[in-house]
Design a protein around this motif. Structure first.
Motif, mmCIF file in Angstrom:
data_model
loop_
_atom_site.group_PDB
_atom_site.id
_atom_site.type_symbol
_atom_site.label_atom_id
_atom_site.label_comp_id
_atom_site.label_asym_id
_atom_site.label_seq_id
_atom_site.Cartn_x
_atom_site.Cartn_y
_atom_site.Cartn_z
ATOM 1 N N THR A 177 -4.807 26.258 -6.680
ATOM 2 C CA THR A 177 -4.634 26.997 -5.409
ATOM 3 C C THR A 177 -3.713 26.212 -4.475
ATOM 4 O O THR A 177 -3.867 25.001 -4.317
ATOM 5 N N ARG A 178 -2.762 26.903 -3.853
ATOM 6 C CA ARG A 178 -1.871 26.288 -2.866
ATOM 7 C C ARG A 178 -1.844 27.187 -1.629
ATOM 8 O O ARG A 178 -1.978 28.399 -1.752
ATOM 9 N N TYR A 179 -1.667 26.566 -0.485
ATOM 10 C CA TYR A 179 -1.619 27.370 0.747
ATOM 11 C C TYR A 179 -0.289 27.193 1.473
ATOM 12 O O TYR A 179 0.260 26.093 1.516
ATOM 13 N N VAL A 180 0.181 28.277 2.047
ATOM 14 C CA VAL A 180 1.329 28.215 2.941
ATOM 15 C C VAL A 180 0.830 28.721 4.291
ATOM 16 O O VAL A 180 0.314 29.845 4.390
ATOM 17 N N LEU A 181 0.936 27.876 5.306
ATOM 18 C CA LEU A 181 0.361 28.210 6.615
ATOM 19 C C LEU A 181 1.462 28.678 7.567
ATOM 20 O O LEU A 181 2.489 28.002 7.715
ATOM 21 N N ILE A 182 1.228 29.815 8.200
ATOM 22 C CA ILE A 182 2.229 30.392 9.106
ATOM 23 C C ILE A 182 1.512 30.725 10.414
ATOM 24 O O ILE A 182 0.748 31.698 10.477
#
Ligand code: NCD
Length: 355
Positions: A177-182
């Motif tokens: 799992t990877r997250y991209v935070l915006i």
């Protein structure tokens, strides 16, 4: 008995069981029509909600059970000054299971200590919302088929968005799992969340726009800026529409990605996106009912299991108080309790904020 206060109260295997049961419910609705006959669910909503409360109600009705409760703190004895501990003691005499929403963070942790029946946290302030996470996960399962190796974009109010916090806690346990935070700088994830992610080696990065994130995402999780958690209304007005998903931005996304939103939306997804087959947020709503049916059945099955929620070791901090204005300790005269996290940071046992 078992309770569900945050998603990690369930093991990965137990989440799988709840998903499988939800899928079975979808496939064989009639089989479950009387599964909760004679049982009562109490919905204790100290904070307004339409979707979550009605979803729990519909879930219990479809299981053939009954529902009682209140939808507003002002119409309960809380308005007379009753404590959560007393409210839950009383309700336990009437219901077999409780779903509780509270504006203050940590409130369900008090409730579960006094409850004679399973407690489900239906949202505590900006802290946790585990049944929304189960809803999100059932949607991911049905739309994408798996939980491994997903890149998840989280957009909007990552500070106060409890659904985001719970989703990260749950999905971080899966491989890859990877997250991209915006988010605007003012609404970034709380430090206790990012510290935990760093500690566990969960990859995440922050980007400045939806377009930039879009090409690598399997899931884009949009959220509303949580107006009710802002002390400064001008600040809310300034930040509320910092990031808007529209049809033009959808063009940057993969063909098989999905867009989720816990709803309600208040402008952060334009209506033009609704017709895109990747917009899964209305299908997500129905999944919420099925997964809550599955959860109610499961917690009732587990009535004789031991509570598995283990508090971290408490430390003594003479005279200290939690300064988080959203913490339950600011509302009720409960004992202040603290723990130290892996980085040595002292935190409130109820809301996890730094002390
Ligand atoms: C969410 C919540 O209550 O936190 N909504 C929901 O449960 N459907 C998200 C929100 O209110 O923005």
């Amino acid at each position: 008995m078992r309770h569900l206060l945050e998603p990690t109260n369930l093991s990965v295997k137990e989440i799988d069981q709840i998903m499988e049961r939800a899928l079975d419910i979808i496939a064989h609705r009639e089989k479950y029509a009387e599964a909760c006959k004679g049982k009562k669910l109490a919905t204790l909503f100290f904070e307004p909600s339409t979707r979550t409360r009605l979803s729990f109600t519909a879930a219990m009705m479809e299981l053939g059970g009954n529902v009682l409760g209140f939808s507003d703190a002002n119409s309960s004895s809380v308005s007379k000054g009753e404590t959560i501990a007393d409210t839950i003691r009383v309700i336990s005499c009437f219901a077999d299971i409780v779903a509780m929403r509270h504006p203050k963070e940590g409130a369900p942790w008090i409730a579960k200590n006094y409850s004679g029946v399973p407690v489900i946290n239906a949202g505590d302030g900006g802290h946790n919302h585990p049944t929304q996470t189960l809803t999100d996960m059932l949607t991911i399962k049905r739309e994408l088929g798996h939980f491994d190796h997903l890149t998840i974009g989280l957009c909007g109010d990552l500070k106060y968005g409890r659904t985001v916090h719970s989703l990260i806690k749950a999905m971080s346990r899966y491989e890859g799992t990877r997250y991209v935070l915006i988010s605007p700088k003012e609404l970034q994830l709380p430090s206790y969340m990012t510290e935990e992610m760093k500690r566990d080696g969960i990859p995440f990065k922050e980007v400045g726009s939806i377009e930039e994130a879009m090409p690598e995402l399997d899931v884009l999780y949009m959220t509303r800026v949580q107006q009710e958690r802002f002390a400064d209304k001008a600040e809310y007005e300034r930040l509320k529409l910092a990031f808007i998903l529209d049809e033009a931005k959808m063009k940057y996304g993969k063909k098989d990605m999905i867009v989720l939103h816990p709803l309600p939306r208040v402008g952060e997804i334009t209506e033009g996106v609704d017709n895109d087959p990747r917009a899964a947020y209305f299908r997500q709503v129905e999944n919420g009912k099925f997964v809550r049916m599955s959860l109610i059945l499961t917690l009732l099955d587990w009535r004789d299991q031991k509570d598995n929620i283990i508090d971290p070791e408490e430390i003594q901090m003479e005279g200290a108080t939690c300064k988080n204005p959203h913490c339950i300790t600011t509302k009720e005269a409960v004992r202040q309790r603290f723990y130290v996290d892996e980085k040595g940071v002292k935190r409130c046992m109820y809301c996890d904020n730094e002390v």
